[in-house]
Write a protein that holds these residues in place. Structure first.
Motif, mmCIF file in Angstrom:
data_model
loop_
_atom_site.group_PDB
_atom_site.id
_atom_site.type_symbol
_atom_site.label_atom_id
_atom_site.label_comp_id
_atom_site.label_asym_id
_atom_site.label_seq_id
_atom_site.Cartn_x
_atom_site.Cartn_y
_atom_site.Cartn_z
ATOM 1 N N GLN A 1 0.819 -1.222 0.000
ATOM 2 C CA GLN A 1 0.000 0.000 0.000
ATOM 3 C C GLN A 1 0.851 1.271 0.000
ATOM 4 O O GLN A 1 0.439 2.282 -0.557
ATOM 5 C CB GLN A 1 -0.927 0.032 1.208
ATOM 6 N N VAL A 2 2.020 1.218 0.641
ATOM 7 C CA VAL A 2 2.859 2.427 0.731
ATOM 8 C C VAL A 2 3.899 2.493 -0.376
ATOM 9 O O VAL A 2 4.774 3.363 -0.352
ATOM 10 C CB VAL A 2 3.512 2.591 2.125
ATOM 11 N N GLY A 3 3.830 1.588 -1.359
ATOM 12 C CA GLY A 3 4.654 1.731 -2.545
ATOM 13 C C GLY A 3 5.804 0.765 -2.728
ATOM 14 O O GLY A 3 6.591 0.928 -3.659
ATOM 15 N N VAL A 4 5.928 -0.242 -1.883
ATOM 16 C CA VAL A 4 6.951 -1.259 -2.129
ATOM 17 C C VAL A 4 6.413 -2.166 -3.235
ATOM 18 O O VAL A 4 5.317 -2.724 -3.103
ATOM 19 C CB VAL A 4 7.281 -2.070 -0.854
ATOM 20 N N PRO A 5 7.150 -2.296 -4.336
ATOM 21 C CA PRO A 5 6.641 -3.078 -5.467
ATOM 22 C C PRO A 5 6.396 -4.548 -5.116
ATOM 23 O O PRO A 5 7.177 -5.158 -4.370
ATOM 24 C CB PRO A 5 7.763 -2.959 -6.507
ATOM 25 N N PRO A 6 5.336 -5.127 -5.666
ATOM 26 C CA PRO A 6 5.037 -6.541 -5.405
ATOM 27 C C PRO A 6 6.201 -7.476 -5.721
ATOM 28 O O PRO A 6 6.424 -8.448 -5.004
ATOM 29 C CB PRO A 6 3.827 -6.825 -6.300
ATOM 30 N N ASP A 7 6.958 -7.197 -6.787
ATOM 31 C CA ASP A 7 8.097 -8.062 -7.138
ATOM 32 C C ASP A 7 9.165 -8.047 -6.049
ATOM 33 O O ASP A 7 9.813 -9.072 -5.801
ATOM 34 C CB ASP A 7 8.725 -7.626 -8.462
ATOM 35 N N VAL A 8 9.344 -6.905 -5.411
ATOM 36 C CA VAL A 8 10.316 -6.797 -4.321
ATOM 37 C C VAL A 8 9.830 -7.619 -3.126
ATOM 38 O O VAL A 8 10.596 -8.381 -2.519
ATOM 39 C CB VAL A 8 10.553 -5.314 -3.943
ATOM 40 N N ILE A 9 8.562 -7.477 -2.792
ATOM 41 C CA ILE A 9 7.981 -8.229 -1.673
ATOM 42 C C ILE A 9 8.091 -9.733 -1.935
ATOM 43 O O ILE A 9 8.501 -10.494 -1.059
ATOM 44 C CB ILE A 9 6.516 -7.799 -1.444
ATOM 45 N N ASP A 10 7.742 -10.154 -3.139
ATOM 46 C CA ASP A 10 7.773 -11.576 -3.473
ATOM 47 C C ASP A 10 9.185 -12.143 -3.420
ATOM 48 O O ASP A 10 9.391 -13.269 -2.951
ATOM 49 C CB ASP A 10 7.155 -11.819 -4.853
ATOM 50 N N ALA A 11 10.171 -11.396 -3.894
ATOM 51 C CA ALA A 11 11.560 -11.867 -3.848
ATOM 52 C C ALA A 11 12.030 -12.024 -2.407
ATOM 53 O O ALA A 11 12.683 -13.021 -2.066
ATOM 54 C CB ALA A 11 12.469 -10.902 -4.611
ATOM 55 N N ILE A 12 11.694 -11.063 -1.555
ATOM 56 C CA ILE A 12 12.069 -11.169 -0.137
ATOM 57 C C ILE A 12 11.431 -12.416 0.476
ATOM 58 O O ILE A 12 12.091 -13.157 1.216
ATOM 59 C CB ILE A 12 11.688 -9.889 0.624
ATOM 60 N N ALA A 13 10.183 -12.677 0.150
ATOM 61 C CA ALA A 13 9.501 -13.870 0.677
ATOM 62 C C ALA A 13 10.242 -15.141 0.278
ATOM 63 O O ALA A 13 10.297 -16.099 1.061
ATOM 64 C CB ALA A 13 8.054 -13.914 0.188
ATOM 65 N N ARG A 14 10.851 -15.149 -0.912
ATOM 66 C CA ARG A 14 11.586 -16.329 -1.403
ATOM 67 C C ARG A 14 13.048 -16.341 -0.935
ATOM 68 O O ARG A 14 13.808 -17.191 -1.351
ATOM 69 C CB ARG A 14 11.549 -16.365 -2.932
ATOM 70 N N ARG A 15 13.429 -15.382 -0.090
ATOM 71 C CA ARG A 15 14.816 -15.239 0.380
ATOM 72 C C ARG A 15 15.772 -14.908 -0.764
ATOM 73 O O ARG A 15 16.927 -15.323 -0.779
ATOM 74 C CB ARG A 15 15.314 -16.474 1.108
ATOM 75 N N GLU A 16 15.289 -14.151 -1.724
ATOM 76 C CA GLU A 16 16.107 -13.726 -2.850
ATOM 77 C C GLU A 16 16.306 -12.218 -2.776
ATOM 78 O O GLU A 16 15.458 -11.496 -2.248
ATOM 79 C CB GLU A 16 15.417 -14.064 -4.175
#
Length: 189
Positions: free
Chosen positions: A97-112
């Motif tokens: 919601q505050v502007g962190v791109p979904p691709d960034v969030i998803d990569a962090i979730a995958r430990r990448e």
């Protein structure tokens, strides 16, 4: 890591709160959070600690020198490093919601390490990942953060990492159940 079988420190019914617990809970409920949830459920057993933690978290989450978007990004890195489903469930949607791109969030979730980041996001991810994994920050990563955020920003970034690590420890020990969330649970947590 297997999911917890039961919450160890479940919510205390409001009618069973002590005066100190009631005062601490009301401070949180009447503040920007608006409710008693997540780490504050187990922390209610120590109302004075909970009060101090709540005030520190309120500053780091809403008013830090690095701003809300980057604070939320730092929270996500910390949640991932600690396999903390509650923090992830709460903060992944906020980060989006505050502007962190979904691709960034998803990569962090995958430990990448996310590929396409703004410079400030890259500095935060590198700083937080290095601090969480090695318990130190290299001269290069520190210099990058200092150049971008100044000393107060660097201290606040360390504070976000430390505060959300504390909360992760509390919730991992208490086996706090993650709330419903639009964010997918962390894989392999």
């Amino acid at each position: 890591m297997t999911p917890p079988s039961t919450e160890r420190l479940k919510p205390i019914p409001p009618q069973d709160w002590t005066d100190a617990q009631r005062a601490a809970a009301e401070d949180i409920i009447n503040g920007p959070r608006g409710a008693l949830y997540g780490p504050f459920v187990p922390l209610l057993r120590s109302p004075e600690l909970m009060g101090y933690a709540q005030r520190l978290g309120e500053y780091l989450r809403y008013r830090s020198a690095i701003g809300v978007r980057l604070s939320e990004l730092a929270i996500l890195v910390t949640a991932r490093e600690w396999d903390q489903q509650v923090e992830w469930a709460i903060h992944a949607p906020i980060a989006r919601q505050v502007g962190v791109p979904p691709d960034v969030i998803d990569a962090i979730a995958r430990r990448e390490r996310p590929q396409a980041m703004l410079v400030d996001e890259s500095v935060v991810v590198d700083f937080c990942t290095e601090l969480q994994r090695t318990r130190r920050v290299s001269d290069r990563v520190y210099a990058d953060a200092l150049a971008l955020f100044g000393e107060q920003g660097v201290v606040d970034l360390m504070g976000v990492n430390g505060y959300y690590t504390f909360l992760a420890m509390v919730m991992n020990t208490a086996q706090t159940a993650a709330p419903p969330s639009e964010a997918a649970p962390l894989p392999d947590a």
